[in-house]
Design a protein around this motif. Structure first.
Motif, PDB file in Angstrom:
ATOM      1  N   PRO A 118       1.083  -1.333  -0.198  1.00 43.52           N
ATOM      2  CA  PRO A 118      -0.307  -0.101   0.167  1.00 43.52           C
ATOM      3  C   PRO A 118       1.113   1.794  -0.125  1.00 43.52           C
ATOM      4  CG  PRO A 118       0.012  -1.345   2.258  1.00 43.52           C
ATOM      5  CD  PRO A 118       0.735  -1.806   1.345  1.00 43.52           C
ATOM      6  N   ASP A 119       0.107   2.515  -0.862  1.00 48.28           N
ATOM      7  CA  ASP A 119       1.024   3.996  -0.683  1.00 48.28           C
ATOM      8  C   ASP A 119       0.831   4.382   0.391  1.00 48.28           C
ATOM      9  OD1 ASP A 119       1.828   6.758  -1.558  1.00 48.28           O
ATOM     10  OD2 ASP A 119       0.827   5.402  -3.408  1.00 48.28           O
ATOM     11  N   GLN A 120       2.333   4.843   1.704  1.00 50.42           N
ATOM     12  CA  GLN A 120       2.350   5.888   2.646  1.00 50.42           C
ATOM     13  C   GLN A 120       1.534   5.182   3.546  1.00 50.42           C
ATOM     14  OE1 GLN A 120       1.171   9.913   0.424  1.00 50.42           O
ATOM     15  NE2 GLN A 120      -0.485  10.514   2.369  1.00 50.42           N
ATOM     16  N   SER A 131       5.901  -0.292   2.017  1.00 47.10           N
ATOM     17  CA  SER A 131       4.815   0.584   1.848  1.00 47.10           C
ATOM     18  C   SER A 131       6.527   1.672   1.166  1.00 47.10           C
ATOM     19  CB  SER A 131       3.652   1.108   2.538  1.00 47.10           C
ATOM     20  OG  SER A 131       3.666   1.972   2.347  1.00 47.10           O
ATOM     21  N   ASP A 132       5.523   2.688   0.694  1.00 45.33           N
ATOM     22  CA  ASP A 132       6.996   2.966  -0.023  1.00 45.33           C
ATOM     23  C   ASP A 132       7.452   4.049   0.125  1.00 45.33           C
ATOM     24  OD1 ASP A 132       4.278   4.791  -0.723  1.00 45.33           O
ATOM     25  OD2 ASP A 132       4.288   5.424  -2.651  1.00 45.33           O
ATOM     26  N   HIS A 133       6.340   4.956   1.867  1.00 42.82           N
ATOM     27  CA  HIS A 133       7.049   5.203   2.720  1.00 42.82           C
ATOM     28  C   HIS A 133       5.669   6.152   3.316  1.00 42.82           C
ATOM     29  CE1 HIS A 133       4.043   8.506   0.442  1.00 42.82           C
ATOM     30  NE2 HIS A 133       5.015   8.143  -0.708  1.00 42.82           N
ATOM     31  N   GLY A 134       6.581   6.497   4.187  1.00 37.35           N
ATOM     32  CA  GLY A 134       5.378   6.398   5.909  1.00 37.35           C
ATOM     33  C   GLY A 134       4.274   8.128   5.562  1.00 37.35           C
ATOM     34  N   PRO A 137      -3.029   3.841   2.036  1.00 38.98           N
ATOM     35  CA  PRO A 137      -3.924   4.667   3.078  1.00 38.98           C
ATOM     36  C   PRO A 137      -3.434   6.109   2.156  1.00 38.98           C
ATOM     37  CG  PRO A 137      -2.525   3.588   3.950  1.00 38.98           C
ATOM     38  CD  PRO A 137      -2.218   2.810   2.566  1.00 38.98           C
ATOM     39  N   HIS A 138      -3.145   6.165   1.099  1.00 45.69           N
ATOM     40  CA  HIS A 138      -2.287   7.560   0.521  1.00 45.69           C
ATOM     41  C   HIS A 138      -3.764   8.068   0.528  1.00 45.69           C
ATOM     42  CE1 HIS A 138      -1.442  10.580  -2.760  1.00 45.69           C
ATOM     43  NE2 HIS A 138      -0.409  10.118  -2.462  1.00 45.69           N
ATOM     44  N   SER A 139      -3.598   9.347   1.023  1.00 42.97           N
ATOM     45  CA  SER A 139      -4.821  10.967   0.208  1.00 42.97           C
ATOM     46  C   SER A 139      -4.924  10.129  -1.000  1.00 42.97           C
ATOM     47  CB  SER A 139      -4.081  12.208   0.121  1.00 42.97           C
ATOM     48  OG  SER A 139      -2.634  11.913  -0.344  1.00 42.97           O
ATOM     49  N   HIS A 179      11.198   6.033  -4.642  1.00 40.28           N
ATOM     50  CA  HIS A 179      11.662   4.314  -3.726  1.00 40.28           C
ATOM     51  C   HIS A 179      10.626   3.445  -4.979  1.00 40.28           C
ATOM     52  CE1 HIS A 179      10.863   0.915  -1.422  1.00 40.28           C
ATOM     53  NE2 HIS A 179       9.619   0.946  -1.819  1.00 40.28           N
ATOM     54  N   ARG A 180      10.113   3.474  -5.832  1.00 37.82           N
ATOM     55  CA  ARG A 180       9.343   2.391  -6.749  1.00 37.82           C
ATOM     56  C   ARG A 180      10.321   2.241  -7.528  1.00 37.82           C
ATOM     57  NH1 ARG A 180       3.324   2.601  -6.389  1.00 37.82           N
ATOM     58  NH2 ARG A 180       2.770   3.739  -4.541  1.00 37.82           N
ATOM     59  N   GLY A 181      11.004   3.627  -7.787  1.00 36.19           N
ATOM     60  CA  GLY A 181      12.594   2.964  -9.097  1.00 36.19           C
ATOM     61  C   GLY A 181      13.285   2.632  -8.433  1.00 36.19           C
ATOM     62  N   GLY A 188      -2.278  -3.013 -10.004  1.00 37.53           N
ATOM     63  CA  GLY A 188      -2.271  -1.107  -9.200  1.00 37.53           C
ATOM     64  C   GLY A 188      -1.105  -0.125  -9.956  1.00 37.53           C
ATOM     65  N   LYS A 189      -0.589   0.768  -8.734  1.00 33.70           N
ATOM     66  CA  LYS A 189      -0.429   2.112  -9.119  1.00 33.70           C
ATOM     67  C   LYS A 189       1.364   1.575  -8.853  1.00 33.70           C
ATOM     68  CE  LYS A 189       1.143   6.484  -6.483  1.00 33.70           C
ATOM     69  NZ  LYS A 189       0.467   7.318  -5.473  1.00 33.70           N
ATOM     70  N   LEU A 190       1.542   2.710 -10.697  1.00 32.60           N
ATOM     71  CA  LEU A 190       2.647   2.168 -10.681  1.00 32.60           C
ATOM     72  C   LEU A 190       3.763   3.782 -10.516  1.00 32.60           C
ATOM     73  CD1 LEU A 190       5.241   0.629 -11.963  1.00 32.60           C
ATOM     74  CD2 LEU A 190       5.108   1.376 -14.395  1.00 32.60           C
ATOM     75  N   LEU A 221       9.516   9.401  -1.038  1.00 30.10           N
ATOM     76  CA  LEU A 221       8.167  10.112  -2.044  1.00 30.10           C
ATOM     77  C   LEU A 221       8.033   8.389  -2.490  1.00 30.10           C
ATOM     78  CD1 LEU A 221       7.363  12.721  -2.611  1.00 30.10           C
ATOM     79  CD2 LEU A 221       9.391  13.081  -4.375  1.00 30.10           C
ATOM     80  N   SER A 222       6.916   8.919  -3.657  1.00 28.79           N
ATOM     81  CA  SER A 222       6.617   7.472  -4.076  1.00 28.79           C
ATOM     82  C   SER A 222       6.973   7.281  -5.205  1.00 28.79           C
ATOM     83  CB  SER A 222       4.513   8.266  -4.743  1.00 28.79           C
ATOM     84  OG  SER A 222       4.077   7.230  -5.528  1.00 28.79           O
ATOM     85  N   SER A 223       7.773   8.032  -6.269  1.00 25.56           N
ATOM     86  CA  SER A 223       8.602   7.590  -7.458  1.00 25.56           C
ATOM     87  C   SER A 223       9.418   6.966  -7.249  1.00 25.56           C
ATOM     88  CB  SER A 223       8.496   8.142  -8.503  1.00 25.56           C
ATOM     89  OG  SER A 223       7.564   8.987  -9.055  1.00 25.56           O
TER      90      SER A 223
END
Ligand code: CA
Length: 509
Positions: A29-31, A315-318, A237-239, A84-86, A134-136, A80-82
């Motif tokens: 999940p994100d965030q 998760s990708d970040h908090g 739980p991302h905004s 971390h994913r990278g 899901g989200k990339l 931050l999203s991208s």
């Protein structure tokens, strides 16, 4: 393409070994901050951490934690999203993954590289089927909408959402994904063939439906003779987390009547902030994600796959959620932002328990998973993360532990005549050790120190006292010394440009 021939040429594992190779399910999940898991309040977990966990209801994660190796200190280096994913996908720090900051149409500087092997490329080469659901949010959005060639997939300027064409999918042969889009009950996806699907369902629930169908091989979407690697990237739980448009009503009811002072239990949280009521929706989203993750676990059980599947929850970040008095949920060195869940279950191979010594960095995840899958020999050259698989499965050899996790923050650098960001500026670096957090921010014009954060995370677990550098010279000198090998390992511009050499003892050449 002839698939039989394809598998004969590229399959790196003999057929018998391939049949025994573990499946890998990576759910993130994100965030979602590490603190937002209920089991931290219970034995035997609570003695391993020095924070009061969030009062969040996560029954499935609580059970899963007892079957998994649980890390206290998995750090999202660039929270931050991208970015971390990278790092997750490439095993390289943000300077070499291509994803140097958040991906958006006017930042061509940040884009997952096509020319390096991602984790999915390796699994695919080893004979796995690979699925992304899901989200990339790792690609620079370009005007390549399959339904409207030459157009972006959204009209917002600059575009955030993106379509990933087959040639950019890095070995994922099953696709059900989007770039970034935050309407949680009306998500959309592009499938393997590039067809768009608009859905009226809470996105984690829908993505779990797709993940279960994939594992059950509904519609023959994978080769049942092959192991599979599946990533499931929930957005909540991302905004936004403002109303029951964002989460499930049944989950919201669990928190609706609780005073904010009972929810925002961290002493560094400000319950008077405008954002504070979001805590109810944030925790409701976490509870909903917990239930969906539980459905994936149940499906693994009912399909008879649980024993031979590595399951990861991260998760990708908090999310700061009113801690430190800031609205920005992420992109800061605070624990709420950097410290993410990391639970790995592999029955019969990983003994359950808490590991509070290993400080895991985002690029370590790829080589560690490949190592756990018996593919340590296939970790690509150029991977900067470390293979800690031996620490998890007891097979002995593993990379030495680092002194800490590098903290990274980049901002926009130069722009072209159209205003597009074509370089990034390495505005802050730091280190998170087992005791301290240090973050150094430089002035973009002079390159000199502009501000600093230094916390004694042992004495001050909520990071409420920013220690002045000049009154803590020995600690600062020691932390800066420990940063040098981390910056070098990350091939970081601070190292190559000797940034803040007055503080950081770079070698002479
Ligand atoms: Ca994110």
């Amino acid at each position: 393409m002839n698939h039989l021939l394809d598998s004969l040429i590229f399959s790196a594992i003999p057929a018998a070994a391939l049949a025994a190779a573990p499946n890998v399910v990576y759910v993130f999940p994100d965030q979602m901050r590490n603190h937002a898991m209920g089991f931290w309040a219970d034995e035997p977990f609570r003695d391993s951490v020095n924070f009061a966990p969030d009062p969040v209801i996560t029954p499935r994660l609580n059970d899963f934690a007892r079957q998994a190796r649980v890390l206290t200190s998995c750090q999202s280096n660039f929270p931050l999203s991208s970015p971390h994913r990278g790092m997750l996908l490439t095993g390289r720090f943000s300077h070499n993954s291509g994803v140097s900051t958040n991906c958006v149409a006017n930042r061509p500087v940040s884009d997952l590289r096509d020319d390096i092997e991602c984790i999915s490329d390796v699994y695919s080469k080893a004979g796995y089927n690979c699925a992304y659901i899901g989200k990339l949010h790792a690609h620079h959005p370009t005007p390549n909408d399959p339904d409207h060639p030459g157009m972006y997939v959204e009209t917002q300027v600059p575009a955030w959402d993106a379509y990933t064409p087959p040639e950019r999918r890095h070995g994922f042969d099953y696709w059900y994904s989007y770039g970034t889009f935050d309407v949680h009950k009306h998500p959309h996806y592009w499938d393997t063939q590039g067809r768009r699907h608009d859905i009226e369902q809470w996105s984690p629930e829908h993505e779990t439906d797709k993940a279960i169908a994939y594992m059950a091989n509904e519609g023959n979407v994978r080769d049942p003779q092959k192991p599979f690697f599946m990533m499931v990237s929930y957005n909540p739980p991302h905004s936004p987390y403002r109303s029951t448009d964002d989460c499930m009503e049944q989950d919201y009811r669990l928190y609706a009547d609780r005073p904010l002072s009972e929810l925002l239990v961290r002493p560094n949280a400000d319950t008077t902030m405008t954002k504070a009521p979001s805590a109810r929706y944030y925790f409701a989203s976490v509870t909903g994600v917990d239930r969906q993750f539980g459905r994936i676990l149940d499906a693994l059980d009912s399909l008879g796959l649980a024993e031979n599947t590595i399951v990861v929850f991260s998760s990708d970040h908090g999310e700061t959620m009113c801690s430190q008095g800031i609205n920005d949920p992420k992109n800061s060195p605070y624990a709420e932002s950097m410290n993410v869940p990391m639970l790995i279950r592999y029955p019969g191979h990983i003994e359950p328990g808490v590991d509070s010594r290993l400080i895991m960095s985002s690029p370590d995840i790829m080589p560690t998973l490949l190592g756990l899958s018996g593919l340590g020999d296939m970790i690509p050259k150029g991977v900067e993360g470390r293979d800690y698989s031996g620490r998890f499965d007891g097979s002995g050899l593993y990379a030495p532990l680092r002194d800490g996790a590098l903290y990274i923050r980049n901002s926009d650098g130069d722009r072209d005549s159209l205003g597009n960001v074509i370089s990034y500026f390495p505005v802050a670096r730091g280190i998170k050790t087992d005791r301290y957090t240090l973050a150094l921010t430089i002035d973009k014009r002079t390159g000199e120190l502009k501000s600093s954060l230094l916390f004694d995370d042992m004495a001050d677990p909520y990071q409420m006292v920013n220690l002045p550098l000049d009154e803590n010279k020995e600690i600062v000198a020691d932390l800066c010394r420990r940063m040098v090998p981390l910056l070098r390992e990350a091939d970081d511009p601070w190292y190559s440009r000797r940034i803040l050499s007055s503080l950081i003892p770079y070698p002479d050449n």
